[in-house]
Design a protein around this motif. Structure first.
Motif, short mmCIF file in Angstrom:
data_model
loop_
_atom_site.label_atom_id
_atom_site.label_comp_id
_atom_site.label_asym_id
_atom_site.label_seq_id
_atom_site.Cartn_x
_atom_site.Cartn_y
_atom_site.Cartn_z
N ILE A 142 4.14 14.59 0.16
CA ILE A 142 3.23 13.45 1.02
C ILE A 142 2.47 12.68 0.14
O ILE A 142 1.46 13.36 -0.35
N GLU A 143 2.56 11.38 0.20
CA GLU A 143 1.57 10.47 -0.67
C GLU A 143 0.95 9.52 0.39
O GLU A 143 1.71 8.85 1.46
N CYS A 144 -0.37 9.54 0.17
CA CYS A 144 -0.98 8.64 1.23
C CYS A 144 -1.58 7.34 0.45
O CYS A 144 -2.12 7.33 -0.70
N LYS A 145 -0.93 6.11 1.12
CA LYS A 145 -1.50 4.83 0.19
C LYS A 145 -2.34 3.95 1.40
O LYS A 145 -1.79 3.56 2.35
N PHE A 146 -3.28 3.42 0.72
CA PHE A 146 -4.06 2.54 1.45
C PHE A 146 -4.50 1.19 0.86
O PHE A 146 -4.72 1.41 -0.33
N GLN A 147 -4.21 0.06 1.29
CA GLN A 147 -4.61 -1.18 0.53
C GLN A 147 -4.95 -2.40 1.75
O GLN A 147 -4.35 -2.19 2.90
N GLU A 155 2.40 -1.50 -5.52
CA GLU A 155 3.35 -1.29 -6.60
C GLU A 155 3.66 0.29 -6.97
O GLU A 155 4.79 0.36 -7.34
N LYS A 156 2.95 1.02 -6.10
CA LYS A 156 3.26 2.64 -6.53
C LYS A 156 4.42 2.84 -5.74
O LYS A 156 5.18 3.78 -5.78
N TRP A 192 9.17 -6.98 1.07
CA TRP A 192 10.21 -6.31 -0.01
C TRP A 192 10.15 -4.72 -0.34
O TRP A 192 11.12 -4.08 -0.08
N GLU A 193 8.91 -4.25 -0.40
CA GLU A 193 8.72 -2.99 -0.72
C GLU A 193 8.96 -2.00 0.56
O GLU A 193 9.76 -1.16 0.36
N ILE A 194 8.65 -2.55 1.78
CA ILE A 194 9.22 -1.72 2.98
C ILE A 194 10.77 -1.80 3.05
O ILE A 194 11.28 -0.75 3.38
#
Length: 221
Positions: A142-147, A155-156, A192-194
């Protein structure tokens, strides 16, 4: 010797001349100070992103922890000084090895089935949370990403395939389910990333989903 009227005025002229300079110098210092304030604010977004990211990680771990029905610490893997311990848990009616953050690194270094000759990829060393199904040989990472706004967190999301490949080599015979928890801005802004996550069938859950907790638990299925 008598002085001329012009010579008599020299001290006054010098005094006037040197009174002006400190004002000019002070003005320059003030300008520099204001420039520093602007520059120091430039990185404030990154710092706030880190704070929000940590809050998201903590929230996700709290949800998982509140749904654990039984757990037993496995003391042979981590030092007592480690932030997290490796645990044998039951959640969603199934048994897992629970190893968030540094606990995963401890587990990998001390279990008897990881290939420690493979170099570890950045971003694939300490998960925000992790559940290991030893029966079916599945690692749920599990990776949590917030921006929120400009930044490089998005980019991750582009390198998940490399991290999966790296983990598969380090854990031969295991399936790697690499999952993301995202804040709404990431999903709404970076199309694009999604799209690529969808194409690669990389699971993700968005924090504003009305069924957020349910979908978070479904990642373990």
């Amino acid at each position: 010797m008598s002085l001329t009227s012009e010579q008599n005025n020299i001290p006054t002229m010098l005094s006037k001349h040197y009174k002006k300079k400190p004002n000019i110098k002070l003005k320059k210092i003030q300008n520099k100070k204001s420039e520093n304030v602007v520059n120091s604010g430039t990185g404030a977004g990154g710092a706030q992103t880190n704070i929000n990211g940590k809050k998201l990680e903590a929230n996700v771990r709290n949800i998982y922890n509140s749904n654990i029905t039984s757990k037993k610490v496995l003391p042979n893997y981590c030092k007592k000084s480690s932030k997290y311990q490796v645990e044998d848990i039951e959640i969603n009616g199934k048994n897992y090895i629970h190893a968030p953050e540094d606990a995963f690194e401890c587990y990998e270094n001390n279990c008897n089935f990881a290939n420690n000759n493979i170099s570890k990829a950045m971003g694939a060393i300490q998960p925000d949370d992790c559940f290991i199904d030893l029966i079916n040989k599945v690692i749920i990472w599990i990776e949590c990403k917030f921006q929120q706004g400009s930044g490089s967190v998005v980019e991750k999301l582009q390198s998940c395939s490399e991290k999966i490949e790296n983990l598969e080599r380090r854990f031969p015979g295991f399936t790697i389910n690499y999952c993301y928890v995202l804040n709404p801005y990431l999903k709404e802004t970076f199309k694009w990333e999604i799209e690529r996550l969808d194409e690669k069938k990389i699971p993700y859950v968005v924090t504003d989903d009305p069924e957020f907790e349910k979908k978070l638990l479904n990642l373990l299925e």
